[in-house]
Design a protein around this motif. Structure first.
Motif, PDB file in Angstrom:
ATOM      1  N   UNK A   1       5.166  -2.554   6.944  1.00  0.00           N
ATOM      2  CA  UNK A   1       6.015  -2.027   8.013  1.00  0.00           C
ATOM      3  C   UNK A   1       6.973  -0.970   7.492  1.00  0.00           C
ATOM      4  N   UNK A   2       6.945  -0.729   6.191  1.00  0.00           N
ATOM      5  CA  UNK A   2       7.800   0.290   5.612  1.00  0.00           C
ATOM      6  C   UNK A   2       9.262  -0.096   5.549  1.00  0.00           C
ATOM      7  N   UNK A   3       9.560  -1.401   5.428  1.00  0.00           N
ATOM      8  CA  UNK A   3      10.965  -1.812   5.343  1.00  0.00           C
ATOM      9  C   UNK A   3      11.579  -1.401   4.014  1.00  0.00           C
ATOM     10  N   UNK A   4      12.871  -1.085   4.036  1.00  0.00           N
ATOM     11  CA  UNK A   4      13.550  -0.684   2.798  1.00  0.00           C
ATOM     12  C   UNK A   4      13.529  -1.824   1.788  1.00  0.00           C
ATOM     13  N   UNK A   5      13.459  -1.466   0.523  1.00  0.00           N
ATOM     14  CA  UNK A   5      13.543  -2.490  -0.515  1.00  0.00           C
ATOM     15  C   UNK A   5      12.212  -3.090  -0.897  1.00  0.00           C
ATOM     16  N   UNK A   6      11.157  -2.769  -0.180  1.00  0.00           N
ATOM     17  CA  UNK A   6       9.850  -3.330  -0.537  1.00  0.00           C
ATOM     18  C   UNK A   6       9.185  -2.446  -1.584  1.00  0.00           C
ATOM     19  N   UNK A   7       8.388  -3.075  -2.433  1.00  0.00           N
ATOM     20  CA  UNK A   7       7.697  -2.309  -3.476  1.00  0.00           C
ATOM     21  C   UNK A   7       6.215  -2.647  -3.505  1.00  0.00           C
ATOM     22  N   UNK A   8       5.389  -1.633  -3.721  1.00  0.00           N
ATOM     23  CA  UNK A   8       3.939  -1.854  -3.755  1.00  0.00           C
ATOM     24  C   UNK A   8       3.483  -2.448  -5.089  1.00  0.00           C
ATOM     25  N   UNK A   9       2.479  -3.323  -5.058  1.00  0.00           N
ATOM     26  CA  UNK A   9       1.833  -3.803  -6.287  1.00  0.00           C
ATOM     27  C   UNK A   9       0.329  -3.616  -6.090  1.00  0.00           C
ATOM     28  N   UNK A  10      -0.323  -2.988  -7.064  1.00  0.00           N
ATOM     29  CA  UNK A  10      -1.731  -2.610  -6.878  1.00  0.00           C
ATOM     30  C   UNK A  10      -2.667  -3.806  -6.909  1.00  0.00           C
ATOM     31  N   UNK A  11      -3.562  -3.817  -5.968  1.00  0.00           N
ATOM     32  CA  UNK A  11      -4.633  -4.797  -5.918  1.00  0.00           C
ATOM     33  C   UNK A  11      -5.650  -4.452  -7.017  1.00  0.00           C
ATOM     34  N   UNK A  12      -5.903  -5.437  -7.869  1.00  0.00           N
ATOM     35  CA  UNK A  12      -6.827  -5.249  -8.992  1.00  0.00           C
ATOM     36  C   UNK A  12      -8.202  -4.776  -8.522  1.00  0.00           C
TER      37      UNK A  12
ATOM     38  N   UNK B   1       6.050   4.335   6.498  1.00  0.00           N
ATOM     39  CA  UNK B   1       6.827   4.801   5.353  1.00  0.00           C
ATOM     40  C   UNK B   1       7.120   6.293   5.426  1.00  0.00           C
ATOM     41  N   UNK B   2       6.344   7.049   6.215  1.00  0.00           N
ATOM     42  CA  UNK B   2       6.497   8.504   6.248  1.00  0.00           C
ATOM     43  C   UNK B   2       5.677   9.170   5.165  1.00  0.00           C
ATOM     44  N   UNK B   3       4.932   8.386   4.392  1.00  0.00           N
ATOM     45  CA  UNK B   3       4.010   8.961   3.398  1.00  0.00           C
ATOM     46  C   UNK B   3       2.867   7.992   3.190  1.00  0.00           C
TER      47      UNK B   3
END
Lengths: 95, 482
Positions: free
Chosen positions: B48-59, B94-96
């Protein structure tokens, strides 16, 4: 390199910023000053330096491909400025 | 469709194919992706693009794309980074979009395509990783656009070809090959109608003999293999006609309209997007180690070309049959299951190539949607192999099985088709036919041996199709020849 008023309007539009017409000129001036200052960097020869993409030297950690519990549907829509019972609602978009 | 090459002009075509990966969770968030889930139920704060969230790559995003790269002869970058592609749209919270820009993880590969008259190699510029956007719905609410973010963050790979394609037919063959490869690798289900494979085409034309490319247009909105072929064909001739009439091709994005069978302008270069790519600060570089690469190489399955050769050798079938059976991984799997059950590759290929493929073509379905599973089909063929039913009974039972879920044997009994191999039952029938047809008997005895077919036919009819034709033949010859 010189920023024109046209560039300022273009960048503002890309960022979806509403720009009062009387500010365009002074913003162009400001941006030119910033860029002029940055020109200082050109004094350093970087032809043999790889671009720095990340400040901290880390490799990506990979996550195991596993699904966890999703966000509750009502919570997902709770912070939206507008929503119906299923969807986020935004002003009509026509491409 | 005019398929003959234009004598004055030649088309230059490059394809960008997006394949949705069959991972269990999204590219950067641990949540499922299921086609057709209730809106906004497969999301996390990150989606949802909420602030404070960070992506972690799926193996598996990384592993699957490397599989695709290895299967298409690509080099694999030992270090590559993600980039942000910036644009505003309501289904991109997220806008990107997280994508890759100047360091794709796979690059410089090739795909071999086979056409009726020639084979050709199409170069692959790159394959990179990215995430999908959500879905905007414009036609449900007259005043608003509705947004479903279930799809947001679904892992995609984008496969970009060199401008090596020259005809709509080559584009079709190239897409079919990509579909075949992703299905063999089991990384994407390859369904263009449902959107798990998507294709955009860059098309330009130039006078034959000229090296410089003409101005290109980008075609979008083609949701089937046939439509890609049609849209490219339409666009090539639109551009040629335009140039011939003294006009100029304008660089623009054009949408394929299936109902009108034409392409129409969507946006021109002046309004083109400016994505302002920059390195994604939230994701460190992806490092591919020797160990990881070796492990993935080990996991690579047997691909269609190799399987086809094996079928010719192991099952002693013609190359044509092997090509047909291995075209789809799922059909090849099905065939091998039947073969294994029966221990008879020939019997298996006979029924799959005739009956099964006939039904798949008639119903335009995939073997995965076919109602008779490999085990049920095998039981049916086994009845015939064991002489319990004859070929016309097999046909009848097969048709019955298409719409019902009982076993072949149950239908055989129900329809009274179990072959009678009891001479006590067959002898009176044969005797009666012989006494009712004295003329034929005489002609047979005079040397017209082909009449055996007539007697067998009569006996089959009298037994209502249940007689074992072999036994009938033996009985008749025995009685007439002595």
């Amino acid at each position: 390199m010189s920023v024109t008023e046209k560039d300022v309007r273009y960048v503002a539009n890309l960022a979806r910023l509403k720009l009062p017409e009387n500010e365009v000129k002074s913003l162009a001036n400001d941006m030119n000053k910033i860029l002029e200052y940055m020109e200082l960097l050109n004094e350093v020869d970087t032809s043999n330096v790889a671009p720095l993409e990340h400040v901290i030297e880390l490799d990506s950690r990979l996550r195991t491909d596993k699904a966890e519990k999703p966000l509750d549907h009502d919570d997902a829509l709770k912070n939206a400025p507008d929503a119906d019972s299923d969807y986020f609602r935004v002003p009509k978009v026509i491409e | 469709m005019r398929t003959i090459a234009h004598e004055k002009y030649e088309a230059v075509i490059g394809l960008e194919v997006h394949a949705q990966l069959l991972t269990k969770s999204k590219a950067f968030a641990p949540v499922t992706i299921e086609y057709g889930g209730a809106p906004n139920t497969q999301v996390t704060p990150l989606c949802l693009g909420h602030p404070g969230t960070l992506p972690v790559i799926n193996e598996n995003l990384v592993r699957y794309i490397i599989k695709m790269g290895l299967a298409t002869g690509c080099s694999v970058a030992r270090k590559s980074i993600f980039a942000r592609k910036n644009y505003f749209y309501p289904d991109l919270p997220k806008g990107y979009q997280i994508s890759q820009y100047d360091t794709p993880i796979c690059y410089d590969g090739a795909i071999n395509i086979e056409l009726e008259e020639y084979d050709k190699t199409i170069g692959l510029t790159r394959i990179h990783m990215e995430e999908d956007a959500g879905k905007s719905i414009h036609d449900q609410d007259p005043y608003n656009t509705l947004v479903d973010l279930n799809r947001a963050g679904t892992p995609l790979i984008e496969i970009v070809s060199e401008p090596d394609i020259r005809t709509p037919q080559e584009a079709y063959a190239y897409l079919s090959k990509i579909k075949q490869i992703v299905q063999y690798l089991e990384i994407c289900d390859g369904n263009m109608e449902e959107g798990s494979l998507r294709c955009d085409a860059n098309v330009s034309v130039r006078p034959r003999g000229r090296e410089k490319f003409g101005t290109r247009t980008e075609l979008k909105n083609m949701n089937s293999f046939r439509n890609v072929e049609r849209a490219i064909h339409y666009e090539i001739y639109r551009q040629i006609d335009l140039i011939e009439d003294g006009g100029e091709v304008v660089q623009q994005t054009r949408l394929w309209d299936t109902s009108k069978m034409e392409t129409r302008s969507m946006r021109s270069k002046e309004e083109a997007h400016d994505y302002r790519y920059f390195p994604e600060p939230d994701l460190p570089p992806i490092i591919v180690t020797d160990e990881m690469l070796e492990e993935i190489k080990e996991e690579l399955p047997e691909l269609a070309d190799v399987r086809q050769k094996r079928f010719v050798e192991e099952y002693e079938m013609s190359e044509v049959d092997a090509v047909t059976l291995t075209d789809s991984k799922y059909l090849a799997d099905y065939y091998e299951e039947v073969t294994e059950y029966l221990g008879n590759p020939k019997a298996a290929s006979n029924i799959v190539l005739s009956e099964v493929l006939r039904v798949l073509n008639e119903q335009s379905i995939d073997i995965r949607e076919f109602t008779i599973g490999a085990d049920r089909l095998s039981e049916l063929v086994k009845l015939k192999e064991d002489d319990k039913i004859n070929s016309s009974a097999l046909q009848k039972i097969f048709n019955k099985m298409l719409d019902g879920d009982k076993s072949a044997e149950e239908y055989a009994k129900e329809m009274n088709l179990i072959q009678v191999s009891d001479s006590g039952f067959l002898e009176p029938i044969v005797d009666e036919i012989i006494s009712n047809n004295p003329d034929e008997v005489q002609r047979y005895k005079d040397g017209k041996k082909q009449l055996i077919g007539f007697f067998i036919g009569q006996a089959m009819k009298a037994s209502k199709g249940k007689a074992n034709p072999k036994l009938v033949k033996d009985l008749i010859t025995e009685k007439l020849d002595n």
